[in-house]
Write a protein that holds these residues in place. Structure first.
Motif, PDB file in Angstrom:
ATOM      1  N   GLY A  60       0.799  -1.224   0.000  1.00  0.00           N
ATOM      2  CA  GLY A  60       0.000   0.000   0.000  1.00  0.00           C
ATOM      3  C   GLY A  60       0.829   1.270   0.000  1.00  0.00           C
ATOM      4  O   GLY A  60       0.566   2.202  -0.778  1.00  0.00           O
ATOM      5  N   ARG A  61       1.823   1.329   0.861  1.00  0.00           N
ATOM      6  CA  ARG A  61       2.663   2.532   0.916  1.00  0.00           C
ATOM      7  C   ARG A  61       3.494   2.678  -0.347  1.00  0.00           C
ATOM      8  O   ARG A  61       3.754   3.786  -0.827  1.00  0.00           O
ATOM      9  CB  ARG A  61       3.576   2.491   2.150  1.00  0.00           C
ATOM     10  CG  ARG A  61       2.818   2.691   3.449  1.00  0.00           C
ATOM     11  CD  ARG A  61       3.723   2.552   4.633  1.00  0.00           C
ATOM     12  NE  ARG A  61       3.989   1.126   4.888  1.00  0.00           N
ATOM     13  CZ  ARG A  61       4.732   0.657   5.880  1.00  0.00           C
ATOM     14  NH1 ARG A  61       5.319   1.501   6.714  1.00  0.00           N
ATOM     15  NH2 ARG A  61       4.899  -0.630   6.046  1.00  0.00           N
ATOM     16  N   ALA A  62       3.916   1.545  -0.928  1.00  0.00           N
ATOM     17  CA  ALA A  62       4.689   1.591  -2.177  1.00  0.00           C
ATOM     18  C   ALA A  62       3.845   2.201  -3.295  1.00  0.00           C
ATOM     19  O   ALA A  62       4.338   3.010  -4.092  1.00  0.00           O
ATOM     20  CB  ALA A  62       5.162   0.191  -2.558  1.00  0.00           C
ATOM     21  N   LYS A  63       2.565   1.854  -3.345  1.00  0.00           N
ATOM     22  CA  LYS A  63       1.678   2.417  -4.366  1.00  0.00           C
ATOM     23  C   LYS A  63       1.548   3.931  -4.181  1.00  0.00           C
ATOM     24  O   LYS A  63       1.631   4.689  -5.148  1.00  0.00           O
ATOM     25  CB  LYS A  63       0.310   1.759  -4.286  1.00  0.00           C
ATOM     26  CG  LYS A  63      -0.643   2.242  -5.330  1.00  0.00           C
ATOM     27  CD  LYS A  63      -1.982   1.524  -5.239  1.00  0.00           C
ATOM     28  CE  LYS A  63      -2.948   2.106  -6.257  1.00  0.00           C
ATOM     29  NZ  LYS A  63      -4.265   1.496  -6.157  1.00  0.00           N
ATOM     30  N   GLN A  64       1.376   4.388  -2.944  1.00  0.00           N
ATOM     31  CA  GLN A  64       1.284   5.824  -2.675  1.00  0.00           C
ATOM     32  C   GLN A  64       2.565   6.540  -3.097  1.00  0.00           C
ATOM     33  O   GLN A  64       2.525   7.614  -3.700  1.00  0.00           O
ATOM     34  CB  GLN A  64       1.035   6.077  -1.186  1.00  0.00           C
ATOM     35  CG  GLN A  64      -0.347   5.734  -0.717  1.00  0.00           C
ATOM     36  CD  GLN A  64      -0.465   5.987   0.768  1.00  0.00           C
ATOM     37  OE1 GLN A  64       0.037   5.210   1.584  1.00  0.00           O
ATOM     38  NE2 GLN A  64      -1.107   7.082   1.136  1.00  0.00           N
ATOM     39  N   ALA A  65       3.711   5.947  -2.767  1.00  0.00           N
ATOM     40  CA  ALA A  65       4.996   6.548  -3.123  1.00  0.00           C
ATOM     41  C   ALA A  65       5.168   6.594  -4.639  1.00  0.00           C
ATOM     42  O   ALA A  65       5.678   7.578  -5.181  1.00  0.00           O
ATOM     43  CB  ALA A  65       6.143   5.774  -2.478  1.00  0.00           C
TER      44      ALA A  65
END
Length: 165
Positions: free
Chosen positions: A118-123
């Motif tokens: 999830g955080r990778a997608k946001q980044a």
């Protein structure tokens, strides 16, 4: 009748090509076969291929991939940057190359991973907004990357950024 059906089918397929549902993502999501094999190959070909770990500092200290660069999402989303073409400011901070201590160039390939994806997608979305064009969001979990043996897993605080030989 068959000729009309064929023309109709051709027409409908051409319309779907312009559908908003077929617009590609600006960042490239990955698949297990792509990320693991291609990351290994990319890193061998170009040591300037980056692997950003957007997990937080405490997660990094518990264990991280040896070739990764720490770039916690909380840090990437703090601060502000200016779009040179419009002069407008946006939230976010450019990722820093851990070896040169300057912002990672926008023309290099950047893989992004986190614990669950999830955080990778946001980044990935943030980096695309900042002008990075070759961003690959790794959807595999951190544990799946470790199991794939992309590289050695090391432990240590973020201040210990010299764990690459």
């Amino acid at each position: 009748m068959n000729k009309i059906f064929s023309i109709l089918l051709l027409f409908l397929s051409s319309i779907s090509a312009f559908s908003p549902f077929n617009v590609p993502h600006k960042y490239k999501p990955s698949s297990a076969l792509f990320t693991i094999a291609d990351y290994k190959a990319d890193f061998k070909v170009s040591p300037k291929t980056f692997l950003l770990d957007v997990r937080e500092h405490n997660e990094w200290a518990e264990g991280h991939l040896k070739f990764a660069t720490p770039a916690p999402l909380s840090q990437l989303t703090s601060g502000r940057w200016m779009d040179n073409t419009t002069g407008k400011y946006y939230p976010g901070t450019f990722p820093i190359d851990r070896y040169t201590s300057v912002a990672i160039l926008k023309n290099v390939k950047i893989y992004i991973h986190c614990k669950m994806g999830g955080r990778a997608k946001q980044a990935g979305e943030l980096l695309n907004q900042m002008g990075y064009q070759n961003v690959v969001v790794i959807e595999e979990t951190f544990d799946e990357l470790v199991a794939a043996e992309i590289c050695e897993v090391v432990k240590g605080e973020v201040q210990s950024l010299t764990d690459m030989d």
